[in-house]
Design a protein around this motif. Structure first.
Motif, PDB file in Angstrom:
ATOM      1  N   GLU A  30      22.913  25.457 115.605  1.00 32.07           N
ATOM      2  CA  GLU A  30      21.871  26.415 116.008  1.00 32.07           C
ATOM      3  C   GLU A  30      21.916  27.710 115.183  1.00 32.07           C
ATOM      4  O   GLU A  30      20.993  28.505 115.237  1.00 32.07           O
ATOM      5  CB  GLU A  30      21.917  26.719 117.509  1.00 32.07           C
ATOM      6  N   GLU A  31      22.978  27.896 114.418  1.00 29.95           N
ATOM      7  CA  GLU A  31      23.085  29.069 113.538  1.00 29.95           C
ATOM      8  C   GLU A  31      22.594  28.781 112.122  1.00 29.95           C
ATOM      9  O   GLU A  31      22.675  29.641 111.248  1.00 29.95           O
ATOM     10  CB  GLU A  31      24.528  29.571 113.490  1.00 29.95           C
ATOM     11  N   LYS A  32      22.093  27.576 111.895  1.00 32.30           N
ATOM     12  CA  LYS A  32      21.632  27.191 110.558  1.00 32.30           C
ATOM     13  C   LYS A  32      20.622  28.192 109.986  1.00 32.30           C
ATOM     14  O   LYS A  32      20.664  28.526 108.814  1.00 32.30           O
ATOM     15  CB  LYS A  32      21.017  25.788 110.608  1.00 32.30           C
ATOM     16  N   PHE A  33      19.720  28.667 110.831  1.00 32.68           N
ATOM     17  CA  PHE A  33      18.708  29.613 110.374  1.00 32.68           C
ATOM     18  C   PHE A  33      19.032  31.045 110.800  1.00 32.68           C
ATOM     19  O   PHE A  33      18.221  31.941 110.644  1.00 32.68           O
ATOM     20  CB  PHE A  33      17.320  29.201 110.891  1.00 32.68           C
ATOM     21  N   GLY A  34      20.227  31.232 111.321  1.00 35.97           N
ATOM     22  CA  GLY A  34      20.679  32.552 111.736  1.00 35.97           C
ATOM     23  C   GLY A  34      21.759  33.062 110.803  1.00 35.97           C
ATOM     24  O   GLY A  34      21.532  33.290 109.613  1.00 35.97           O
ATOM     25  N   LEU A  35      22.963  33.191 111.342  1.00 35.85           N
ATOM     26  CA  LEU A  35      24.075  33.753 110.569  1.00 35.85           C
ATOM     27  C   LEU A  35      24.435  32.923 109.341  1.00 35.85           C
ATOM     28  O   LEU A  35      24.779  33.474 108.297  1.00 35.85           O
ATOM     29  CB  LEU A  35      25.306  33.939 111.455  1.00 35.85           C
ATOM     30  N   THR A  36      24.365  31.613 109.460  1.00 33.05           N
ATOM     31  CA  THR A  36      24.690  30.764 108.296  1.00 33.05           C
ATOM     32  C   THR A  36      23.782  31.118 107.123  1.00 33.05           C
ATOM     33  O   THR A  36      24.248  31.389 106.013  1.00 33.05           O
ATOM     34  CB  THR A  36      24.536  29.271 108.646  1.00 33.05           C
ATOM     35  N   ASN A  37      22.493  31.131 107.371  1.00 30.24           N
ATOM     36  CA  ASN A  37      21.520  31.429 106.323  1.00 30.24           C
ATOM     37  C   ASN A  37      21.684  32.855 105.800  1.00 30.24           C
ATOM     38  O   ASN A  37      21.661  33.092 104.588  1.00 30.24           O
ATOM     39  CB  ASN A  37      20.102  31.222 106.868  1.00 30.24           C
ATOM     40  N   GLN A  38      21.865  33.813 106.718  1.00 25.86           N
ATOM     41  CA  GLN A  38      22.020  35.215 106.320  1.00 25.86           C
ATOM     42  C   GLN A  38      23.257  35.413 105.441  1.00 25.86           C
ATOM     43  O   GLN A  38      23.199  36.091 104.416  1.00 25.86           O
ATOM     44  CB  GLN A  38      22.128  36.105 107.560  1.00 25.86           C
ATOM     45  N   LEU A  39      24.380  34.839 105.858  1.00 27.06           N
ATOM     46  CA  LEU A  39      25.618  34.966 105.086  1.00 27.06           C
ATOM     47  C   LEU A  39      25.491  34.339 103.704  1.00 27.06           C
ATOM     48  O   LEU A  39      25.939  34.906 102.702  1.00 27.06           O
ATOM     49  CB  LEU A  39      26.791  34.330 105.833  1.00 27.06           C
ATOM     50  N   ARG A  40      24.888  33.180 103.654  1.00 27.84           N
ATOM     51  CA  ARG A  40      24.746  32.494 102.380  1.00 27.84           C
ATOM     52  C   ARG A  40      23.821  33.261 101.433  1.00 27.84           C
ATOM     53  O   ARG A  40      24.134  33.425 100.246  1.00 27.84           O
ATOM     54  CB  ARG A  40      24.252  31.067 102.596  1.00 27.84           C
ATOM     55  N   LYS A  41      22.705  33.731 101.943  1.00 31.82           N
ATOM     56  CA  LYS A  41      21.765  34.476 101.096  1.00 31.82           C
ATOM     57  C   LYS A  41      22.398  35.765 100.573  1.00 31.82           C
ATOM     58  O   LYS A  41      22.270  36.090  99.392  1.00 31.82           O
ATOM     59  CB  LYS A  41      20.487  34.791 101.873  1.00 31.82           C
ATOM     60  N   ALA A  42      23.079  36.477 101.451  1.00 27.46           N
ATOM     61  CA  ALA A  42      23.708  37.733 101.037  1.00 27.46           C
ATOM     62  C   ALA A  42      24.837  37.482 100.039  1.00 27.46           C
ATOM     63  O   ALA A  42      25.018  38.242  99.083  1.00 27.46           O
ATOM     64  CB  ALA A  42      24.228  38.495 102.257  1.00 27.46           C
ATOM     65  N   SER A  43      25.596  36.394 100.236  1.00 35.07           N
ATOM     66  CA  SER A  43      26.705  36.111  99.315  1.00 35.07           C
ATOM     67  C   SER A  43      26.185  35.681  97.942  1.00 35.07           C
ATOM     68  O   SER A  43      26.800  35.991  96.918  1.00 35.07           O
ATOM     69  CB  SER A  43      27.664  35.069  99.892  1.00 35.07           C
ATOM     70  N   VAL A  44      25.062  35.002  97.898  1.00 35.88           N
ATOM     71  CA  VAL A  44      24.443  34.634  96.619  1.00 35.88           C
ATOM     72  C   VAL A  44      23.898  35.883  95.923  1.00 35.88           C
ATOM     73  O   VAL A  44      23.904  35.988  94.696  1.00 35.88           O
ATOM     74  CB  VAL A  44      23.325  33.582  96.832  1.00 35.88           C
ATOM     75  N   SER A  45      23.460  36.842  96.714  1.00 35.00           N
ATOM     76  CA  SER A  45      22.882  38.070  96.179  1.00 35.00           C
ATOM     77  C   SER A  45      23.875  38.883  95.342  1.00 35.00           C
ATOM     78  O   SER A  45      23.480  39.527  94.362  1.00 35.00           O
ATOM     79  CB  SER A  45      22.356  38.927  97.336  1.00 35.00           C
TER      80      SER A  45
END
Length: 116
Positions: A30-45
């Protein structure tokens, strides 16, 4: 112009990004579009902004991209702490991730200062 692939901050932030991807694999679905996505996008940034900034013609422009990378790093720190509060990250990973992130922030800040 700098060669981003030779920059230690880019190498470390790229490795850190991979670590974030591995840690978030165990997050609840259920975090796939929440914290998981946010963390991954920010870490790629972080490494992405370092790379993009390195292509700029002026040191001032590069410094601006490093500032954005640092902002993303602080965003990640907040998200890691929230993930820990929710029990998604164990204490061992929390310590490792925060130590890695702290080092990246310090190195990037010092490098940025040399450009100004």
């Amino acid at each position: 112009m700098h060669r981003f692939k030779e920059l230690e901050i880019w190498k470390k932030s790229r490795f850190f990004c991979s670590k974030i991807y591995k840690v978030t694999l165990s997050f609840p679905n259920e975090e796939k579009f929440g914290l998981t996505n946010q963390l991954r996008k920010a870490s790629v940034s972080v490494p992405s902004n370092i790379a993009e900034g390195s292509s700029r013609q002026s040191n001032k422009d590069f410094a601006r991209f490093l500032e954005i990378a640092i902002g993303s790093a602080y965003e990640i720190e907040t998200q890691i702490l929230i993930s820990s509060d929710l029990g998604f990250i164990n204490s061992e990973d929390l310590i490792e991730l925060t130590n890695m992130l702290e080092e990246i922030i310090k190195m990037t800040s010092r490098f940025r200062a040399t450009l100004l």
